[in-house]
Design a protein around this motif. Structure first.
Motif, mmCIF file in Angstrom:
data_model
loop_
_atom_site.group_PDB
_atom_site.id
_atom_site.type_symbol
_atom_site.label_atom_id
_atom_site.label_comp_id
_atom_site.label_asym_id
_atom_site.label_seq_id
_atom_site.Cartn_x
_atom_site.Cartn_y
_atom_site.Cartn_z
ATOM 1 N N VAL A 168 25.049 14.258 40.992
ATOM 2 C CA VAL A 168 24.810 12.827 41.178
ATOM 3 C C VAL A 168 25.914 12.065 40.439
ATOM 4 N N THR A 169 26.528 11.116 41.145
ATOM 5 C CA THR A 169 27.617 10.351 40.529
ATOM 6 C C THR A 169 27.044 9.239 39.639
ATOM 7 N N ASP A 170 27.923 8.664 38.828
ATOM 8 C CA ASP A 170 27.496 7.581 37.940
ATOM 9 C C ASP A 170 26.907 6.405 38.723
ATOM 10 N N ASP A 171 27.386 6.234 39.977
ATOM 11 C CA ASP A 171 26.863 5.114 40.762
ATOM 12 C C ASP A 171 25.745 5.548 41.731
ATOM 13 N N GLY A 172 25.157 6.714 41.455
ATOM 14 C CA GLY A 172 23.929 7.066 42.155
ATOM 15 C C GLY A 172 24.067 7.744 43.500
ATOM 16 N N ARG A 173 25.257 8.220 43.820
ATOM 17 C CA ARG A 173 25.398 8.989 45.060
ATOM 18 C C ARG A 173 25.075 10.452 44.766
ATOM 19 N N ALA A 174 24.361 11.077 45.707
ATOM 20 C CA ALA A 174 23.921 12.457 45.503
ATOM 21 C C ALA A 174 24.662 13.392 46.449
ATOM 22 N N PHE A 175 25.003 14.587 45.942
ATOM 23 C CA PHE A 175 25.740 15.568 46.747
ATOM 24 C C PHE A 175 25.119 16.949 46.566
ATOM 25 N N THR A 176 25.064 17.710 47.665
ATOM 26 C CA THR A 176 24.575 19.089 47.547
ATOM 27 C C THR A 176 25.454 20.025 48.356
ATOM 28 N N SER A 177 25.556 21.262 47.896
ATOM 29 C CA SER A 177 26.265 22.265 48.677
ATOM 30 C C SER A 177 25.325 22.744 49.781
ATOM 31 N N PRO A 178 25.891 23.221 50.895
ATOM 32 C CA PRO A 178 25.058 23.539 52.067
ATOM 33 C C PRO A 178 23.990 24.594 51.795
ATOM 34 N N GLY A 179 24.255 25.513 50.864
ATOM 35 C CA GLY A 179 23.306 26.604 50.656
ATOM 36 C C GLY A 179 22.340 26.386 49.499
ATOM 37 N N LEU A 180 22.282 25.156 48.984
ATOM 38 C CA LEU A 180 21.373 24.890 47.862
ATOM 39 C C LEU A 180 19.942 25.265 48.278
ATOM 40 N N PRO A 181 19.256 26.099 47.468
ATOM 41 C CA PRO A 181 17.923 26.566 47.885
ATOM 42 C C PRO A 181 16.833 25.521 47.672
ATOM 43 N N VAL A 182 16.900 24.439 48.450
ATOM 44 C CA VAL A 182 15.911 23.373 48.327
ATOM 45 C C VAL A 182 14.561 23.882 48.826
ATOM 46 N N ALA A 183 13.503 23.611 48.059
ATOM 47 C CA ALA A 183 12.173 24.116 48.424
ATOM 48 C C ALA A 183 11.654 23.409 49.674
#
Lengths: 241, 171
Positions: free
Chosen positions: A226-241
């Motif tokens: 998460v950037t200081d200005d609130g943008r969120a980034f994830t890698s494609p294989g992040l094991p999100v539940a």
């Protein structure tokens, strides 16, 4: 290490055995603290700092830790630096490594299902009490009682570095100034010490750390930031539940 | 980071240049020569990344090597590298498909190019094709979890943390 460690063993073992496992894990972590602390004058690290102990004459663990710190310094283009503050301070590696060892010891002692959370950095094995993967919340970088993501992990590590808890305590070695650009970096992968070092290095890099994290996917390390200005980034294989 | 990016580009350029040299000293086999060359490129990417910075000068050297190889190429002229554009066989590797194209003019290789995978993770051979982290909306959710990962808290701030609440609930 000035933080709190939570140990959760989900194996179906007698209570007395569980207590033994927790006690031996705690004993190991205290031992590591005594040997690697930068606050205790008689620790190996303090003696190296004082020049009274040559790293080559240190314990096998000390030499391993210093070697790994050097490897990570190279891998992270210098952004993970055990000498960032001047004198040797390998705590950034030692914490994750000590938990890795603790988890491996638990496994060797018959615990196949557990997680150890050391101040927000977690190593887990097997399944959670409900039989599914461990559900790991990633703290929201502004709302302390909320989660930004929930991950499902069976075997592996989740480490988060951020500026929201202890302020700007990570430095960018190139600028000599506190790291800025990223507020929170989470890395998921097989080894907690490496995941932790990667998260810290990316935080130190600032926003260019996002591209650097993308390259770590090839080594099996997924990430969320998460950037200081609130943008969120994830890698494609992040094991999100 | 800036340095790292520049270095990665250096590696890529270096690979292409080295490829050029290799092609130019291939024994006469003509267009088909592109094929083994493609494999040579694909076998090497992994170690390049970490020492990318160090490789940059090497790339320059190989470009000099190419220049000095010119007489050889001219010798090959007689034996007949056919003019035109020649495409090597598409070669599969763990990162995807790589295909090499060379241009021959006057019996000399005037350019060598390779196409790299556009999908999947291939940052080690093509920094431009790295699967970037995807942007998404930052959520603030509450959910049942076993544990919480966050920036290292101090013993003091642990008391008010979500993890402390979880530990208390489990105790």
């Amino acid at each position: 290490m000035g933080t709190v460690v939570s140990i959760d063993i989900a194996d179906d073992l007698p209570e007395a055995r569980l207590r033994e496992l927790v006690a031996s894990t705690c004993a190991w972590l205290h031992e590591v603290d005594a040997r690697f602390s930068t606050y205790q004058d008689d620790s190996e690290v303090s003696r190296v700092r004082a020049g009274t102990l040559k790293p080559a004459d240190g314990s096998a663990d000390l030499r391993l830790v210093l070697d790994k710190c050097a490897d990570l310094w190279r891998e992270t283009d210098g952004y993970f630096d055990a000498y960032a503050a001047g004198p040797l301070d390998p705590s950034g590696y030692v914490k994750g490594w000590s938990v890795e060892v603790a988890s491996a010891r638990l496994a060797a002692a018959g615990s196949t299902r557990h997680h150890i959370n050391a101040g927000g950095d977690i190593r887990m094995r097997g399944t959670a009490p409900d039989g599914g993967p461990w559900r790991v919340g990633i703290r929201h970088p502004w709302e302390a009682d909320k989660l930004a993501w929930v991950l499902a992990v069976r075997e592996g590590a989740v480490a988060t570095s951020g500026t929201y808890e202890r302020g700007a305590h990570v430095w960018n070695p190139r600028t000599g100034k506190p790291a800025e650009g990223l507020r929170s970096v989470t890395v998921v992968g097989p080894d907690l010490a490496v995941a932790d070092a990667y998260a810290t290095a990316a935080l130190a890099m600032g926003e260019p750390g996002l591209a650097w994290l993308a390259k770590r996917v090839a080594d099996g390390y997924e990430s969320a930031a998460v950037t200081d200005d609130g943008r969120a980034f994830t890698s494609p294989g992040l094991p999100v539940a | 980071m800036r340095r790292s990016t520049a270095a990665a580009v250096g590696t890529l350029t270096g690979a292409a240049l080295i490829l050029g040299v290799r092609l130019s000293v291939q024994p006469v086999g003509a267009p088909v020569a592109a094929e083994p060359a493609a494999q040579e490129v694909t076998e090497e990417p992994a170690p390049d990344e970490s020492s990318a910075a160090a490789k940059k000068p090497a790339a320059k050297e190989s470009s000099k090597g190419k220049a000095s190889a010119k007489p050889t190429e001219e010798a090959e002229d007689e034996s007949g590298l056919k003019n035109g554009t020649h495409q090597g066989k598409a070669v599969q590797n763990p990162y995807g498909t790589v295909q090499v194209t060379i241009k021959v003019s006057g019996g000399k290789i005037t350019s060598a190019n390779a196409t790299y995978p556009k999908t999947g993770f291939s940052g080690t051979i093509n920094p431009n094709a790295v699967t970037k982290l995807g942007q998404e909306t930052l959520k603030a959710q509450s959910a049942k979890v076993d544990t919480v990962s966050g920036a290292t808290f101090t013993s003091q701030s642990y008391v008010t943390s979500l993890q402390a609440a979880l530990d208390a609930a489990g105790a």
